[in-house]
Structures are given as structure tokens and as C-alpha cells.
Scaffold this active site. Structure first.
Site, PDB file in Angstrom:
ATOM      1  N   LYS A 120     -13.497  -8.037 -14.644  1.00 33.47           N
ATOM      2  CA  LYS A 120     -14.572  -7.500 -13.953  1.00 33.47           C
ATOM      3  C   LYS A 120     -15.844  -7.768 -14.418  1.00 33.47           C
ATOM      4  O   LYS A 120     -16.675  -8.046 -13.515  1.00 33.47           O
ATOM      5  CB  LYS A 120     -14.599  -6.020 -14.336  1.00 33.47           C
ATOM      6  CG  LYS A 120     -14.985  -4.730 -13.243  1.00 33.47           C
ATOM      7  CD  LYS A 120     -14.219  -3.669 -13.143  1.00 33.47           C
ATOM      8  CE  LYS A 120     -15.049  -3.091 -11.998  1.00 33.47           C
ATOM      9  NZ  LYS A 120     -14.390  -1.760 -11.778  1.00 33.47           N
ATOM     10  N   LYS A 199       2.725 -14.015  -2.404  1.00 30.24           N
ATOM     11  CA  LYS A 199       3.030 -13.019  -3.280  1.00 30.24           C
ATOM     12  C   LYS A 199       3.122 -11.660  -2.225  1.00 30.24           C
ATOM     13  O   LYS A 199       2.056 -11.364  -2.114  1.00 30.24           O
ATOM     14  CB  LYS A 199       2.468 -12.950  -4.579  1.00 30.24           C
ATOM     15  CG  LYS A 199       2.803 -12.051  -5.516  1.00 30.24           C
ATOM     16  CD  LYS A 199       2.154 -12.285  -6.657  1.00 30.24           C
ATOM     17  CE  LYS A 199       2.459 -11.147  -7.779  1.00 30.24           C
ATOM     18  NZ  LYS A 199       1.942 -10.331  -8.402  1.00 30.24           N
ATOM     19  N   LYS A 202      -0.497  -5.444  -2.099  1.00 31.51           N
ATOM     20  CA  LYS A 202      -1.176  -4.530  -1.215  1.00 31.51           C
ATOM     21  C   LYS A 202      -2.573  -5.371  -1.052  1.00 31.51           C
ATOM     22  O   LYS A 202      -3.000  -5.063   0.166  1.00 31.51           O
ATOM     23  CB  LYS A 202      -1.651  -3.317  -1.895  1.00 31.51           C
ATOM     24  CG  LYS A 202      -0.676  -2.146  -1.816  1.00 31.51           C
ATOM     25  CD  LYS A 202      -1.242  -0.955  -1.437  1.00 31.51           C
ATOM     26  CE  LYS A 202      -2.332  -0.413  -2.394  1.00 31.51           C
ATOM     27  NZ  LYS A 202      -1.839   0.905  -3.092  1.00 31.51           N
TER      28      LYS A 202
END
Ligand code: TRP
Length: 339
Positions: A120, A199, A202
Site C-alpha cells: 500500500k 486466475k 474478484k
């Protein structure tokens, strides 16, 4: 009794699952199925990591429904509350207290190297202390139940290493308080392709969900990308993501037959898609029925979670008491000044 004559301790399995929405085939075949199988191995604990989810879900109604759905889905998929302890992370406040104790022995540098935070930060995104200390809370989750085996995906192994480091540091300072856990990277976890062949994830919007509405799922399956080789051409089943999906849900004999058909050629992908729709429906039929029964009886899942929380707290409070005593928070301990 000398250490080497002690009977081997039975495995105590623990894993936490983030309530991120309805499980897809990648979640199930890649991980959850293997976690649930381990309930047969010994004592086992499975929890829904709602405190961890707070680092990403900021909508209270949504969090509540995600936690409920995850619990329903896990039981429907075979997690047996009579054998395993299923609970919600935040129902065991001992864990958050333990997390603080571990925080005091957690080197900043160790946490700075952890990928969730590091990724992040490297993308220039603001990170909060919850994300930074995520691995410490996860360590408390594991240590609070004296877990010995922690089934996780590859991406969580680093966090188990942190847990082992913190347990070691605390034990080194205060004596043998914590049981050293080991990660068990999910084996036989299938690499599950999405409907586009990447792959399944979501974030790629390419999932088949475990409890999807059958009509919606059928549409998605009919949209699975396939190559444009002529029907007659023999094809290698091992290089086809449609076949890979079929292989997950079809019985062995059907899978063999389908593989032979691929190698011979002379079939259309439409046929395979129809077979996949049917095989998926059969594979998840029982789970779907269990899920419908659970949804029809809302008190049931809450009772399971309440019972799980009671059992989980019973163990966590013992471990926390041990840790408090060891580091000097327990004033009743021998040697403490009497008043
Ligand atoms: N961080 C884990 C994940 O995202 C979930 C988790 C929280 C967990 N606490 C845990 C897993 C303790 C194993 C043990 O998948």
C-alpha cells in the site's frame, strides 16, 4: 517427565477467514475446502475475521451481512459445528488485549516489511495503524488458542512467520507462555482459472460464485472464453480453462470421459459448457440445500456462533491469563506485594 517421553500433542488447527463477500470457486477449491477437511484431524477453530475486515469495510450494515453470510456459507459447505469451533473474531475480546501485549514486543522493522502494508505504501496510498499492525492481531488470533497448525494460502505465510517471531520474543522475555504454531500451506489447493482464463479473482471480475443464482451462473458459463480451433481438431484438456473448471466439479469418471473427448476432437465447446453447468449444480446441490435450510432458520446460525464464541473464549481466556501473569499484569501472582 522428560520432554521426549511426553505423548505427542494432538494438532490444534486454527484458521481465520475474511468476510469479503460471497465465496467463489477460487476461494473454495483453493482454500476453504482444505481448511474444512482439517476439522477431522483434531481440535479445530475457524473464525470470521471481522476485526481484520474493518481495515477495508467501512459500512456497518455491510459488515454485519458479510459476517452472517460467511458463517452461513461455511456451515453450508461442510464446516461442522459439532466438530469444529466456529466463531466471530470480535466475539473474543481476549484477542484484542493479547494483541496489545504482542504489540509491545513487535519491532517496527518487522511490521514495515509485511506485504499488505508495504504494498500500500509503495503505491503511495495512505495506510492506517490497523493495516500496519494487522499481522500483530493475526498473531494474537493464533496464539490465543494455542494453535499448532494454521492452514493458510501462500500469501499469509509471512504473517505466520511474524507470529512465530512475536511468540518467540515474548517467550524469551517472560518464559514459555505461547505455543509455537506452524503454517500449513494449503495442499492440493487447485489453481482455479476464472471465466476469462486468468486466475479467478474478484478484482478481475471473472468469478463463478459458489452460491450464485443458477441462471446467472449459467449465463457466465456460456460466456467462458474458448479458442477458435475447428471442432474436429484434437485438443489438450490440460491447456483449457473450461476443462479445468469442469474437472473441479465433475465426478472422476465423467472427467476421464471428457478428457478423452478433448483428445479425440470432434466436439463443440457448447457441449462442454452445458456439462459444466450440470456438474456444478450437482456438486454444490447438497451445500445449497443446507444453506437454504440455514437461511430459513435465522436463529440457528446465531446459536452456532454464540456457542462457538463461548468455547473459543474459554480457551483464549486461559492463554491470556497465562500471558498477563507472565509479564506482571497479574497482581495476585506469588511474590506480588500484598495489600
Ligand atoms: N489474514 C487472513 C487472510 O486474509 C485472515 C486471518 C486473520 C487469519 N487472522 C488469522 C488466518 C489467523 C489464519 C490465522 O486470509
Amino acid at each position: 517427565m522428560p520432554a521426549d517421553t511426553q505423548p505427542p500433542k494432538p494438532a490444534r488447527v486454527l484458521s481465520g477467514i475474511q468476510p469479503t463477500g460471497r465465496f467463489h470457486w477460487g476461494n473454495y477449491f483453493g482454500a476453504i475446502r482444505q481448511y474444512i477437511e482439517l476439522q477431522a484431524v483434531g481440535e479445530s477453530y475457524y473464525f470470521i475475521a471481522d476485526l481484520h475486515a474493518l481495515t477495508t469495510v467501512r459500512d456497518p450494515a455491510r459488515l454485519r451481512s458479510l459476517v452472517h453470510d460467511a458463517a452461513v456459507d461455511l456451515v453450508a459447505l461442510g464446516l461442522d459445528p459439532a466438530r469444529a469451533t466456529l466463531f466471530v473474531q470480535s466475539d473474543v475480546p481476549e484477542v484484542t488485549e493479547l494483541s496489545w501485549l504482542l504489540m509491545t514486543v513487535a519491532p517496527m522493522g518487522l511490521l514495515e516489511r509485511c506485504h499488505a502494508y508495504k504494498d500500500k505504501k509503495s503505491r503511495g496510498l495512505p495506510a492506517d495503524a490497523g493495516l500496519f499492525t494487522y499481522p500483530v492481531l493475526m498473531s494474537a488470533d493464533i496464539l490465543a488458542y494455542d494453535a499448532t497448525v494454521v492452514p493458510v494460502g501462500e500469501d499469509q505465510v509471512q504473517h505466520i512467520e511474524v507470529c512465530r517471531d512475536l511468540a518467540g520474543a515474548f517467550n524469551h522475555l517472560y518464559g514459555e507462555v505461547f505455543t509455537m504454531p506452524k503454517p500449513r500451506v494449503v495442499e492440493g489447493g487447485a489453481r482455479v482459472p476464472g471465466i476469462d482464463g486468468q486466475k479467478m479473482s474478484k478484482s478481475y471480475d471473472n468469478t463463478l460464485d459458489v452460491f450464485e443464482d443458477p441462471a446467472v451462473q449459467k449465463k457466465k458459463i456460456m460466456r467462458i472464453t474458448t479458442d477458435s480451433r475447428p471442432v474436429e481438431a484434437p485438443k489438450n484438456p490440460d491447456e483449457d480453462h473450461l476443462f479445468a473448471l469442469y474437472a473441479l466439479v465433475a465426478p472422476e469418471a465423467d472427467r476421464q470421459r471428457m478428457a478423452d473427448m478433448y483428445r479425440r476432437g470432434g466436439f463443440g465447446y457448447g457441449e462442454v459448457k452445458k456439462a459444466l453447468v450440470a456438474a456444478a449444480a450437482d456438486f454444490f446441490a447438497e451445500a445449497r440445500a443446507r444453506r437454504a435450510a440455514l437461511e430459513a432458520d435465522p436463529g440457528r446460525i446465531e446459536a452456532i456462533l454464540a456457542d462457538g464464541a463461548t468455547r473459543a473464549r474459554a480457551r483464549a481466556s486461559q492463554v491470556l491469563a497465562r500471558a498477563r501473569r507472565a509479564c506482571g499484569l497479574e497482581r495476585q501472582a506469588a511474590g506480588a506485594p500484598r495489600v
